[in-house]
Motif scaffolding. Structure first.
Motif, PDB file in Angstrom:
ATOM      1  N   LEU A 197       1.006  -1.212  -0.069  1.00 30.50           N
ATOM      2  CA  LEU A 197       0.083   0.122   0.020  1.00 30.50           C
ATOM      3  C   LEU A 197       0.721   1.146   0.043  1.00 30.50           C
ATOM      4  N   ILE A 198       1.585   1.389   0.925  1.00 37.40           N
ATOM      5  CA  ILE A 198       2.496   2.679   1.207  1.00 37.40           C
ATOM      6  C   ILE A 198       3.345   2.872  -0.027  1.00 37.40           C
ATOM      7  N   ASN A 199       4.367   2.087  -0.208  1.00 33.72           N
ATOM      8  CA  ASN A 199       5.560   2.159  -1.159  1.00 33.72           C
ATOM      9  C   ASN A 199       5.030   1.057  -2.548  1.00 33.72           C
ATOM     10  N   ASN A 200       3.873   1.467  -3.038  1.00 29.70           N
ATOM     11  CA  ASN A 200       3.243   0.492  -4.205  1.00 29.70           C
ATOM     12  C   ASN A 200       4.363   0.749  -5.415  1.00 29.70           C
ATOM     13  N   LEU A 201       4.838  -0.322  -5.755  1.00 31.72           N
ATOM     14  CA  LEU A 201       5.699  -0.126  -7.072  1.00 31.72           C
ATOM     15  C   LEU A 201       5.058   0.722  -8.351  1.00 31.72           C
ATOM     16  N   VAL A 202       3.760   0.491  -8.572  1.00 29.08           N
ATOM     17  CA  VAL A 202       2.998   1.293  -9.558  1.00 29.08           C
ATOM     18  C   VAL A 202       2.942   2.764  -9.184  1.00 29.08           C
ATOM     19  N   LEU A 203       2.432   3.094  -8.193  1.00 30.47           N
ATOM     20  CA  LEU A 203       2.104   4.371  -7.663  1.00 30.47           C
ATOM     21  C   LEU A 203       3.129   5.185  -7.269  1.00 30.47           C
ATOM     22  N   HIS A 204       4.049   4.384  -6.360  1.00 28.86           N
ATOM     23  CA  HIS A 204       5.077   5.305  -5.411  1.00 28.86           C
ATOM     24  C   HIS A 204       6.260   5.242  -6.493  1.00 28.86           C
ATOM     25  N   TRP A 205       6.545   4.095  -6.981  1.00 23.13           N
ATOM     26  CA  TRP A 205       7.720   3.948  -7.874  1.00 23.13           C
ATOM     27  C   TRP A 205       7.029   3.681  -9.059  1.00 23.13           C
TER      28      TRP A 205
END
Length: 190
Positions: free
Chosen positions: A13-21
């Motif tokens: 949720l927090i460091n999501n690969l699609v949204l955060h990275w």
């Protein structure tokens, strides 16, 4: 045990690969159909778990011992490519009604799989952490893929201004989802 659960929750949720990275965005924009989205989500989760775990083991038991850590990418990339076809065949046997055919190019071009392996190689917090990070990243990818497909279906049924139809509204929606997931960042204090 708490650290592993926090790693799993954080990667999903927090460091999501699609949204955060921004890794693995291409399958997000090209996949349509609820059953195909779930097939891609399951295949990506399994591939991230297997490649992330095997990549960590190869890195620590082979490359680090032989002092060849500079060759990480040359080992991890073929590992991920070679595991796609057997994984899809195994999943097709396990879930014969799900549409796993044609997912090979989407899994091959998913930079999130290699990104998980690189993050596991950088963090070096043990095998349990690598497994939790890989599983959390896969589940987070599947969650975003499912949410994005639902959002895409809702945009088809609502009146949207002509300049925003199609890819523009999808990119705006992905940005808003990224902002919403950033709101979870202060939830867990380390």
């Amino acid at each position: 045990m708490t650290d592993l659960l926090l790693t799993l929750f954080s990667a999903a949720l927090i460091n999501n690969l699609v949204l955060h990275w921004p890794l693995g965005v291409d399958p997000l924009l090209t996949t349509d159909g609820r059953r195909r989205v779930h097939a891609l989500g399951l295949a990506t989760t399994c591939l991230m778990l297997v490649v992330g775990t095997l990549g960590y083991l190869l890195d620590h038991w082979l490359l680090a011992l032989a002092q060849l850590t500079a060759l990480r990418l040359l080992v991890w990339l073929p590992l991920s490519v070679l595991l796609i076809a057997p994984l899809l065949r195994g999943l097709a046997r396990w879930r014969p009604t799900w549409p796993f055919d044609g997912l090979w190019p989407l899994l091959l071009g998913n930079a999130g799989v290699l990104g998980v392996t690189l993050l596991n190689g950088e963090d070096d917090q043990g095998l349990g952490h690598a497994v939790a990070l890989s599983l959390g990243a896969g589940l987070g990818f599947w969650l975003v893929l499912g949410l994005f497909e639902d959002l895409r279906q809702r945009t088809f049924t609502h009146a949207i201004a002509l300049p925003f139809r199609g890819l523009p509204i999808q990119l705006i929606s992905a940005g808003l989802m990224a902002v919403a997931f950033l709101g979870l960042r202060g939830l867990v204090k380390t």
